[in-house]
Write a protein that holds these residues in place. Structure first.
Motif, PDB file in Angstrom:
ATOM      1  N   PHE A  22       0.474   4.203  -4.406  1.00 35.49           N
ATOM      2  CA  PHE A  22      -0.515   3.172  -4.725  1.00 35.49           C
ATOM      3  C   PHE A  22      -1.948   3.698  -4.706  1.00 35.49           C
ATOM      4  N   GLY A  23      -2.091   5.005  -4.582  1.00 33.99           N
ATOM      5  CA  GLY A  23      -3.428   5.579  -4.516  1.00 33.99           C
ATOM      6  C   GLY A  23      -4.173   5.153  -3.266  1.00 33.99           C
ATOM      7  N   ALA A  24      -3.431   4.955  -2.173  1.00 35.40           N
ATOM      8  CA  ALA A  24      -4.020   4.461  -0.926  1.00 35.40           C
ATOM      9  C   ALA A  24      -4.333   5.610   0.026  1.00 35.40           C
ATOM     10  N   TYR A  25      -5.167   5.320   1.010  1.00 40.17           N
ATOM     11  CA  TYR A  25      -5.413   6.260   2.091  1.00 40.17           C
ATOM     12  C   TYR A  25      -4.199   6.257   3.022  1.00 40.17           C
ATOM     13  N   TYR A  26      -4.063   7.311   3.806  1.00 37.02           N
ATOM     14  CA  TYR A  26      -2.996   7.315   4.800  1.00 37.02           C
ATOM     15  C   TYR A  26      -3.503   7.943   6.090  1.00 37.02           C
ATOM     16  N   GLY A  27      -2.825   7.614   7.182  1.00 39.33           N
ATOM     17  CA  GLY A  27      -3.194   8.168   8.476  1.00 39.33           C
ATOM     18  C   GLY A  27      -1.994   8.152   9.399  1.00 39.33           C
ATOM     19  N   ILE A  28      -2.125   8.792  10.549  1.00 40.10           N
ATOM     20  CA  ILE A  28      -1.014   8.859  11.502  1.00 40.10           C
ATOM     21  C   ILE A  28      -1.358   8.206  12.838  1.00 40.10           C
ATOM     22  N   SER A  29      -2.570   7.685  12.960  1.00 45.14           N
ATOM     23  CA  SER A  29      -3.005   7.075  14.214  1.00 45.14           C
ATOM     24  C   SER A  29      -3.718   5.761  13.931  1.00 45.14           C
ATOM     25  N   LEU A  30      -3.536   4.791  14.822  1.00 39.71           N
ATOM     26  CA  LEU A  30      -4.208   3.507  14.646  1.00 39.71           C
ATOM     27  C   LEU A  30      -5.722   3.642  14.758  1.00 39.71           C
ATOM     28  N   SER A  31      -6.182   4.722  15.363  1.00 38.95           N
ATOM     29  CA  SER A  31      -7.631   4.948  15.439  1.00 38.95           C
ATOM     30  C   SER A  31      -8.222   5.231  14.059  1.00 38.95           C
ATOM     31  N   GLU A  32      -7.352   5.522  13.088  1.00 39.05           N
ATOM     32  CA  GLU A  32      -7.806   5.821  11.730  1.00 39.05           C
ATOM     33  C   GLU A  32      -7.840   4.585  10.828  1.00 39.05           C
ATOM     34  N   ILE A  33      -7.526   3.420  11.381  1.00 41.53           N
ATOM     35  CA  ILE A  33      -7.500   2.208  10.563  1.00 41.53           C
ATOM     36  C   ILE A  33      -8.876   1.916   9.980  1.00 41.53           C
ATOM     37  N   HIS A  34      -8.908   1.661   8.681  1.00 40.80           N
ATOM     38  CA  HIS A  34     -10.151   1.255   8.031  1.00 40.80           C
ATOM     39  C   HIS A  34     -10.403  -0.219   8.340  1.00 40.80           C
ATOM     40  N   ASN A  35     -11.645  -0.573   8.502  1.00 44.87           N
ATOM     41  CA  ASN A  35     -11.972  -1.948   8.879  1.00 44.87           C
ATOM     42  C   ASN A  35     -12.387  -2.786   7.675  1.00 44.87           C
ATOM     43  N   ASP A  36     -11.967  -2.348   6.478  1.00 39.89           N
ATOM     44  CA  ASP A  36     -12.372  -3.085   5.282  1.00 39.89           C
ATOM     45  C   ASP A  36     -11.201  -3.788   4.599  1.00 39.89           C
ATOM     46  N   SER A  37     -10.028  -3.822   5.262  1.00 47.26           N
ATOM     47  CA  SER A  37      -8.889  -4.532   4.688  1.00 47.26           C
ATOM     48  C   SER A  37      -8.934  -6.006   5.085  1.00 47.26           C
ATOM     49  N   ASP A  38      -8.446  -6.854   4.197  1.00 50.31           N
ATOM     50  CA  ASP A  38      -8.352  -8.281   4.517  1.00 50.31           C
ATOM     51  C   ASP A  38      -7.188  -8.546   5.463  1.00 50.31           C
ATOM     52  N   PHE A  39      -6.109  -7.781   5.275  1.00 48.74           N
ATOM     53  CA  PHE A  39      -4.910  -7.938   6.097  1.00 48.74           C
ATOM     54  C   PHE A  39      -4.457  -6.596   6.644  1.00 48.74           C
ATOM     55  N   ILE A  40      -3.939  -6.632   7.855  1.00 47.14           N
ATOM     56  CA  ILE A  40      -3.183  -5.509   8.406  1.00 47.14           C
ATOM     57  C   ILE A  40      -1.781  -6.034   8.688  1.00 47.14           C
ATOM     58  N   LEU A  41      -0.779  -5.446   8.045  1.00 44.75           N
ATOM     59  CA  LEU A  41       0.608  -5.869   8.224  1.00 44.75           C
ATOM     60  C   LEU A  41       1.356  -4.839   9.062  1.00 44.75           C
ATOM     61  N   ILE A  42       1.893  -5.292  10.178  1.00 48.22           N
ATOM     62  CA  ILE A  42       2.633  -4.403  11.077  1.00 48.22           C
ATOM     63  C   ILE A  42       4.103  -4.454  10.699  1.00 48.22           C
ATOM     64  N   CYS A  43       4.625  -3.318  10.251  1.00 45.59           N
ATOM     65  CA  CYS A  43       6.019  -3.227   9.791  1.00 45.59           C
ATOM     66  C   CYS A  43       6.706  -2.091  10.539  1.00 45.59           C
ATOM     67  N   VAL A  44       6.997  -2.322  11.808  1.00 42.47           N
ATOM     68  CA  VAL A  44       7.630  -1.296  12.636  1.00 42.47           C
ATOM     69  C   VAL A  44       8.880  -1.885  13.277  1.00 42.47           C
ATOM     70  N   ASN A  45       9.686  -1.037  13.896  1.00 46.19           N
ATOM     71  CA  ASN A  45      10.892  -1.504  14.575  1.00 46.19           C
ATOM     72  C   ASN A  45      10.529  -2.466  15.703  1.00 46.19           C
ATOM     73  N   ASP A  46      11.367  -3.477  15.896  1.00 45.35           N
ATOM     74  CA  ASP A  46      11.071  -4.525  16.874  1.00 45.35           C
ATOM     75  C   ASP A  46      10.802  -3.977  18.274  1.00 45.35           C
ATOM     76  N   GLU A  47      11.518  -2.919  18.649  1.00 44.61           N
ATOM     77  CA  GLU A  47      11.415  -2.428  20.022  1.00 44.61           C
ATOM     78  C   GLU A  47      10.097  -1.709  20.313  1.00 44.61           C
ATOM     79  N   VAL A  48       9.308  -1.381  19.289  1.00 44.34           N
ATOM     80  CA  VAL A  48       8.049  -0.662  19.538  1.00 44.34           C
ATOM     81  C   VAL A  48       6.821  -1.516  19.233  1.00 44.34           C
ATOM     82  N   TYR A  49       7.012  -2.805  18.978  1.00 48.32           N
ATOM     83  CA  TYR A  49       5.872  -3.660  18.637  1.00 48.32           C
ATOM     84  C   TYR A  49       4.795  -3.653  19.714  1.00 48.32           C
ATOM     85  N   LYS A  50       5.193  -3.868  20.967  1.00 50.50           N
ATOM     86  CA  LYS A  50       4.200  -3.947  22.037  1.00 50.50           C
ATOM     87  C   LYS A  50       3.433  -2.634  22.177  1.00 50.50           C
ATOM     88  N   GLU A  51       4.148  -1.530  22.038  1.00 48.99           N
ATOM     89  CA  GLU A  51       3.493  -0.218  22.119  1.00 48.99           C
ATOM     90  C   GLU A  51       2.471  -0.054  21.005  1.00 48.99           C
TER      91      GLU A  51
END
Length: 255
Positions: free
Chosen positions: A46-75
């Motif tokens: 999609f021609g998007a940026y990518y990263g491996i750490s949540l510290s790299e999240i861009h703050n210009d998105s309207d939505f952040i969708l968390i799509c991870v395994n249920d057992e690691v949500y809290k982490e």
């Protein structure tokens, strides 16, 4: 309205939702995943940026969708940086919405009730999508986003979403286990499981217009004890015999 979306995760759910939202005209802004190879592969579609750490999240998105395994949500949620202005939504059936409350001002849930694989991306138009929201402002935007990919968006709270998830385990996961047992049994006798596919498909099709109770068939439903006993005598696997016995008893006593 069109939105910019960041995905946390790069697996089955993230891949399917990213394709769906992209097709609906939204912008896939960023993919963040612990697996750099997977994050890069999904982002590149999609021609998007990518990263491996949540510290790299861009703050210009309207939505952040968390799509991870249920057992690691809290982490994962616990690693969110402060000051996120995006609406944060998770995409899980059993995870409650309020786990996001300490980390976001606006948050919610966008949960597609479907078994998804990234190797077989399909349209989401007929997939039930359950939404939940933290405020009227987030409700309007979450519904708008969900409506853009599905014709079957429903308002479902955390308690009821969990109940749907339990029912889906029975309807999907446990039924697939029955297919596994049937195939293993036929394989052990060098017989072809594919000969069962028409009856499996026919039963599934009947459910579109009938109550499942009304389409139950078979020797247990007819209370044909002679056939049930004959089947049991032919099952040498003790666990398989016990499953057959318990399910037959339930059908005879409850259906």
């Amino acid at each position: 309205m069109k939105y910019k979306i960041t995905f946390i995760g790069s697996g089955n759910v993230a891949t399917n939702l990213a394709h769906a939202f992209d097709s609906a005209g939204h912008t896939i802004n960023q993919v963040v995943s612990r697996n750099e190879e997977h994050a890069k592969a999904l982002a590149s579609k999609f021609g998007a940026y990518y990263g491996i750490s949540l510290s790299e999240i861009h703050n210009d998105s309207d939505f952040i969708l968390i799509c991870v395994n249920d057992e690691v949500y809290k982490e994962v949620i616990g690693q969110f940086p402060h000051g996120i202005k995006s609406i944060i939504c998770h995409t899980s059936g059993p995870v409650r919405m309020d786990v996001l409350g300490d980390y976001a001002t606006e948050y919610g849930v966008i949960y597609p009730l479907q078994s998804l694989t990234k190797d077989n991306v399909k349209s989401m138009l007929e997939v039930p999508v359950f939404i939940e929201w933290s405020s009227n402002n987030s409700k309007e935007k979450i519904r708008d986003l969900a409506d853009s990919i599905s014709n079957r968006v429903r308002d479902v709270n955390s308690d009821d979403r969990m109940k749907y998830h339990i029912a889906a385990v029975f309807a999907n996961n446990f039924s697939n286990l029955m297919y596994v047992l049937a195939k293993d049994y036929l394989d052990s006798h060098e017989l072809d499981f594919k000969n069962l596919l028409p009856i499996i498909e026919e039963t599934a099709l009947r459910l579109r217009q009938n109550n499942p109770r009304n389409v139950q068939t078979g020797p247990a439903k007819r209370e044909d004890i002679a056939i049930v006993d004959k089947h049991l005598s032919m099952l040498s696997n003790i666990e398989l015999k016990e499953i057959y016995k318990k399910l037959s008893h339930y059908i005879m006593t409850e259906l």
